[in-house]
Design an enzyme around this catalytic site. Structure first.
Site, short mmCIF file in Angstrom:
data_model
loop_
_atom_site.label_atom_id
_atom_site.label_comp_id
_atom_site.label_asym_id
_atom_site.label_seq_id
_atom_site.Cartn_x
_atom_site.Cartn_y
_atom_site.Cartn_z
N CYS A 2 0.62 -0.69 0.63
CA CYS A 2 -0.26 -0.09 0.26
C CYS A 2 0.73 1.29 -0.03
CB CYS A 2 -0.97 -0.34 1.20
SG CYS A 2 -1.94 -1.67 1.48
N ARG A 27 4.19 -0.27 -4.15
CA ARG A 27 3.70 -1.04 -3.25
C ARG A 27 2.18 -1.60 -2.75
NH1 ARG A 27 6.60 1.29 0.76
NH2 ARG A 27 5.01 1.13 1.80
N TRP A 73 -2.62 -2.71 -1.91
CA TRP A 73 -2.29 -4.09 -2.17
C TRP A 73 -3.45 -4.18 -1.25
CZ3 TRP A 73 -0.48 -8.30 1.01
CH2 TRP A 73 -0.41 -9.55 0.19
N ASN A 99 -1.41 1.86 5.30
CA ASN A 99 -0.62 0.97 5.39
C ASN A 99 -0.31 0.29 6.39
OD1 ASN A 99 2.61 1.31 3.94
ND2 ASN A 99 1.53 -0.32 3.91
N GLY A 100 -0.64 -1.05 5.66
CA GLY A 100 -0.30 -1.86 7.59
C GLY A 100 -1.76 -3.06 7.92
N GLU A 484 16.99 -17.64 -8.78
CA GLU A 484 16.18 -16.76 -9.32
C GLU A 484 15.83 -15.95 -10.08
OE1 GLU A 484 16.06 -13.36 -7.19
OE2 GLU A 484 15.51 -11.93 -9.49
N LYS A 488 12.61 -14.81 -10.97
CA LYS A 488 11.84 -14.26 -12.08
C LYS A 488 10.95 -14.08 -13.23
CE LYS A 488 13.25 -11.16 -10.53
NZ LYS A 488 13.43 -11.41 -9.18
N GLU A 491 7.54 -14.38 -11.39
CA GLU A 491 6.73 -13.23 -10.84
C GLU A 491 6.05 -12.57 -12.34
OE1 GLU A 491 9.10 -11.05 -7.80
OE2 GLU A 491 10.08 -11.76 -9.25
N HIS A 507 16.66 -36.25 -8.27
CA HIS A 507 15.66 -36.57 -6.75
C HIS A 507 14.84 -35.66 -6.75
CE1 HIS A 507 19.62 -38.68 -5.23
NE2 HIS A 507 20.22 -37.09 -5.53
N LYS A 606 5.42 -4.87 -4.42
CA LYS A 606 7.50 -4.67 -3.78
C LYS A 606 7.67 -4.76 -2.67
CE LYS A 606 11.55 -2.46 -6.53
NZ LYS A 606 11.90 -4.09 -6.93
C1 G6P Z 1 8.69 -8.82 -2.50
C2 G6P Z 1 9.30 -8.45 -3.73
C3 G6P Z 1 11.09 -8.91 -4.29
C4 G6P Z 1 11.71 -9.04 -2.66
C5 G6P Z 1 10.81 -9.16 -1.76
C6 G6P Z 1 11.79 -9.03 -0.37
O1 G6P Z 1 8.47 -10.50 -2.50
O2 G6P Z 1 8.27 -8.28 -4.67
O3 G6P Z 1 11.09 -7.97 -5.00
O4 G6P Z 1 12.65 -9.54 -3.38
O5 G6P Z 1 10.05 -8.74 -1.71
O6 G6P Z 1 11.78 -7.43 -0.54
P1 G6P Z 1 13.05 -6.99 -0.25
O7 G6P Z 1 13.09 -5.35 -0.21
O8 G6P Z 1 13.21 -6.69 1.84
O9 G6P Z 1 13.94 -7.02 -0.61
#
Ligand code: G6P
Length: 611
Positions: A2, A27, A73, A99-100, A484, A488, A491, A507, A606
C-alpha cells in the site's frame, strides 16, 4: 504494501496526490482512492490502478488544497471499490488512509458493533477510523489526541493519515512498522510512503519513527510519540534525482533497471573499492567490523530475491572468510525460536528496507543480543535504521516489482563486505584479494557485454513464450542464480518455474522432463563445470530442451544445447553478477510477449510490509 500520499498547502492537492500514487504503485495496485476537502469531505475510490481512479475523477469537483490518497495491496477484504481507501468514520466527518494491518481489529470491531456502529467495508482500516471517532466523542478531546489514544490500543502495523471535515488546516499522520516520510516545503507539507512523490517539490524531509505522530495544523508541524512526549523532528536533506524515478525512454521500469546495472554496480563500488591500493572502505561498517571478523557464525536473513543474494553470500563468506553461514527466510526465522549464540552476527538484506518479516527477524535477533548488519537499497528505510551497522547498495530507486539491479548491487556489497572481512582475518592472500578486486572493477564492463545479448535472448524468448513450465539448474555460485532466474520468470510471466541445484535434479525434477520442458542451465566455466556437463547429458537423454548460459568460447556445452548464450569469463565467485543478466532478460521478454504487466505483476507488491 500500500502506498499513501497526502498534501496540504497552496497547490491543487489532487494533482500532487495522483502523481505521487503513480510513483508508489509498486507498493500495490488493487485499488486507489483520494479524499479532498471542497466544502464537504469527498472520497473518490475505485478498484484497479491509479489510472482507473484518474479516469473516474475526470468529472468530479477536485478543487482542494488539502487531500490524501492511497494505492492498495489488499490484505483484509477483496480488492473492490468498497474496500478501497480512504475510509470514512461513522459520522462521515473524518477519513483515513492506512498502510499495514491492525491485528486486533476483530475485537475492536465487535465492541463498536455492540455500540451500534455499522461498517461499509471489510477492512481493518475502517474499524480504526470508527474507533478514533468513538474515542474523540466519548472523551471530548481534540482529534490528534483521539488518534494518539486510539493508537495506544492498536496492535499491528500502520502508517496512517487522518483528515477532518471540521478543520481544513489539519493533517495527522502516524507510523509503526510501515514507512512514512514528511516533506517540508515553503508553506506546504507532503506525506508519503517513500520520498518519490515528494522530491519534485522539496528535498527537506523527516522520516517518522515508529510510534510517532505528526500533526500539521495551521501551517505548523509538530511531532510527538504515542506516549505523548513532544519530539523535535529531525529534518534531513535527501539527494534523489527526479530522472532516477522515471522510465527514461524504456518501455518498462524493469528493462530500464536491467540496463542500468553497469552503472548501479559501478555506483555501488565507487569510493569503496580500490584494487591498486588493495583497499576496501565501507564506512557504515567500520564501527562494528571486528564483530564480523570475529564472528563464529553469520546468519543471513532476507526474503525473495534478497534471500537469493544471501545464498550467494553464503558461498562467498565461507570460501573466503572461513566463517560458517546460515541463510534463513526471515519469515521462518522469526517464528521458530532460533538459536542465537554469543559470537553470532546477523546480516539482513533488503532492497526496500521495509519488509515486515525481515524487520521482525532483526528485532528478534537483537533481543537475543546479536549485532545486526544491514544491506539495504532505500536510504533511511526502517531496516537501515534498525540495524547496528550496514552498507547501502546505492542502486538508485528500483521501481519494477521484480528486483534486478538491487540484486546485483546486493551481490556487489556482500562481496565487498566478505573480502574486507577476509582481508582483516587473514583468510585470503594479498594476491588473491588483489585478483578479486581487479575482477570486481571489471564487472560493470562485463555486465554491459552481457546486455548485448538482448536481441538474441528476445529471439529465444519468442520460441518459449508459450511454455507452461521451466526448470533452471546451476551448481555452486550459479545455484542461487538458477533460483533467481526461476523466480523472475514466475513473478512476471506467470509461467511455473523451478530452480534447482543441477545435481539435485535426479531426486525429483528429472521426472518432469520431456520433449516440451525447457531447461535453462547456468553452466559457466567453474569448478563444477564437468559435473554440469553430465547433468546436461541427463536432461538431453530425456529429450528436454536445453538452453545454456555458458562462458564465452566454450565449445563443449554449445554442442550439447539447443540454444546458447555466452557471457564473459568471470571468477566463479563473481559470476552470478553476470550470469543472472541473460535470465533477467529472458523473463522480461517472455512476459512482454505474453502480454503481462511486467512492472506490476498480479498479486505482488514490491515492498511487503505485511507478514
Ligand atoms: C517482494 C518483492 C521481491 C523482493 C522481496 C523482498 O516479494 O516482490 O522482489 O525480493 O519482496 O524485498 P526486500 O525489499 O526486503 O528486498
Amino acid at each position: 504494501m500500500c502506498g499513501i500520499v497526502a498534501y496540504i498547502g497552496h497547490r491543487q492537492a489532487h494533482e500532487i496526490i495522483i502523481k505521487g500514487l503513480k510513483r508508489l504503485e509498486y507498493r500495490g495496485y488493487d485499488s486507489a482512492g483520494i479524499a479532498l476537502l471542497n466544502g464537504s469531505l469527498s472520497v473518490y475510490k475505485k478498484k484497479g490502478k491509479v489510472s482507473d481512479l484518474e479516469k473516474f475523477l475526470q468529472d468530479k469537483p477536485l478543487n482542494s488544497n488539502i487531500g490524501m490518497g492511497h494505492t492498495r495491496w489488499a490484505t483484509h477484504g477483496e480488492p473492490n471499490d468498497r474496500n478501497a481507501h480512504p475510509h470514512y468514520s461513522a459520522s462521515g466527518k473524518l477519513a483515513i488512509i492506512h498502510n499495514g494491518i491492525i491485528e486486533n481489529y476483530g475485537a475492536l470491531k465487535q465492541d463498536l458493533i455492540n455500540k451500534g456502529h455499522t461498517f461499509l467495508s471489510d477492512t481493518d482500516t475502517e474499524v480504526l477510523i470508527h474507533f478514533i471517532e468513538d474515542i474523540q466523542e466519548h472523551n471530548n478531546v481534540a482529534l490528534e489526541e483521539a488518534v494518539r489514544l486510539a493508537l495506544t490500543k492498536v496492535v499491528g502495523a500502520y502508517a496512517i493519515v487522518v483528515m477532518s471535515l471540521e478543520d481544513p488546516s489539519l493533517l495527522i499522520a502516524a507510523r509503526k512498522g510501515s514507512p512514512l516520510v514528511l516533506g517540508i516545503g515553503k508553506d506546504e507539507f507532503f506525506m508519503a510512503s517513500d520520498a518519490t512523490p515528494i522530491i519534485e517539490y522539496t528535498n527537506e524531509v523527516v522520516y517518522l519513527n515508529d510510534q510517532e505522530i505528526a500533526v500539521i495544523k495551521n501551517g505548523e508541524l509538530s511531532v510527538k510519540n504515542t506516549a505523548n512526549l513532544p519530539l523535535t523532528p529531525y529534518i534531513q536533506t535527501i539527494d534523489l534525482e527526479l530522472e532516477a524515478i522515471e522510465k527514461g525512454g524504456f518501455e518498462h521500469f524493469m528493462l530500464k533497471e536491467i540496463f542500468e546495472q553497469p552503472r548501479s554496480i559501478r555506483d555501488c563500488m565507487r569510493g569503496r573499492l580500490d584494487s591498486t591500493q588493495g583497499r576496501l572502505v565501507l564506512g557504515g561498517l567500520s564501527e562494528y567490523i571486528t564483530k564480523l571478523v570475529n564472528a563464529e557464525r553469520i546468519l543471513i536473513v532476507a526474503c525473495g530475491t534478497s534471500w537469493h543474494a544471501g545464498l550467494v553470500a553464503e558461498y562467498f563468506f565461507e570460501e573466503f572468510c572461513r566463517i560458517p553461514v546460515e541463510v534463513e527466510y526471515a519469515s521462518e526465522f522469526r517464528y521458530r525460536n532460533p538459536v542465537i549464540r554469543e559470537g553470532d552476527v546477523v546480516i539482513a538484506i533488503s532492497q526496500s528496507g521495509e519488509t515486515a518479516d525481515t524487520l521482525a527477524a532483526i528485532e528478534l535477533a537483537k533481543s537475543k543480543g546479536a549485532i545486526i548488519f544491514g544491506v539495504c537499497n532505500v536510504v533511511g528505510s526502517s531496516i537501515a535504521r534498525a540495524t547496528h551497522a550496514g552498507a547501502y547498495t546505492h542502486a538508485g530507486p528500483e521501481i519494477g516489482v521484480a528486483s534486478t539491479k538491487a540484486f546485483t548491487a546486493q551481490l556487489t556489497v556482500l562481496s565487498m563486505i566478505a573480502l574486507s572481512v577476509a582481508q582483516r582475518k587473514g583468510t585470503i592472500t594479498e594476491q588473491k584479494l588483489h585478483e578479486l578486486l581487479v575482477e570486481m572493477e571489471t564487472i560493470p564492463a562485463k555486465v554491459e557485454k552481457a546486455l548485448l545479448l538482448n536481441d538474441e535472448i528476445k529471439k529465444i524468448s519468442a520460441l518459449f513464450k508459450d511454455s507452461r513450465n521451466f526448470i533452471y539448474l546451476g551448481r555452486g555460485y550459479n545455484f542461487p542464480v538458477a533460483l533467481e532466474g526461476a523466480l523472475k520468470l514466475k513473478e512476471i510471466s506467470y509461467i511455473h518455474a523451478e530452480g534447482y541445484p543441477a545435481a539435485e535434479m535426479k531426486h525429483g525434477p528429472i521426472a518432469l522432463i520431456d520433449e516440451e520442458m525447457p531447461v535453462v542451465f547456468i553452466a559457466t566455466r567453474d569448478s563444477s563445470y564437468e559435473k554440469v556437463v553430465s547433468n546436461i547429458q541427463e536432461v538431453k537423454a530425456r529429450k528436454g530442451r536445453v538452453i545454456s548460459v555458458v562462458t564465452e568460447g566454450d565449445k563443449l556445452i554449445p554442442a550439447m544445447s539447443e540454444f546458447v548464450v555466452e557471457v564473459p569469463a568471470v571468477h566463479d565467485a563473481l559470476m552470478p553478477l553476470v550470469s543472472v543478466i541473460p535470465l533477467q532478460l529472458l523473463s522480461y521478454h517472455i512476459a512482454v510477449m505474453r502480454g503481462c504487466n511486467v512492472d506490476q505483476p498480479r498479486n505482488l507488491a514490491k515492498s511487503v510490509t505485511v507478514e
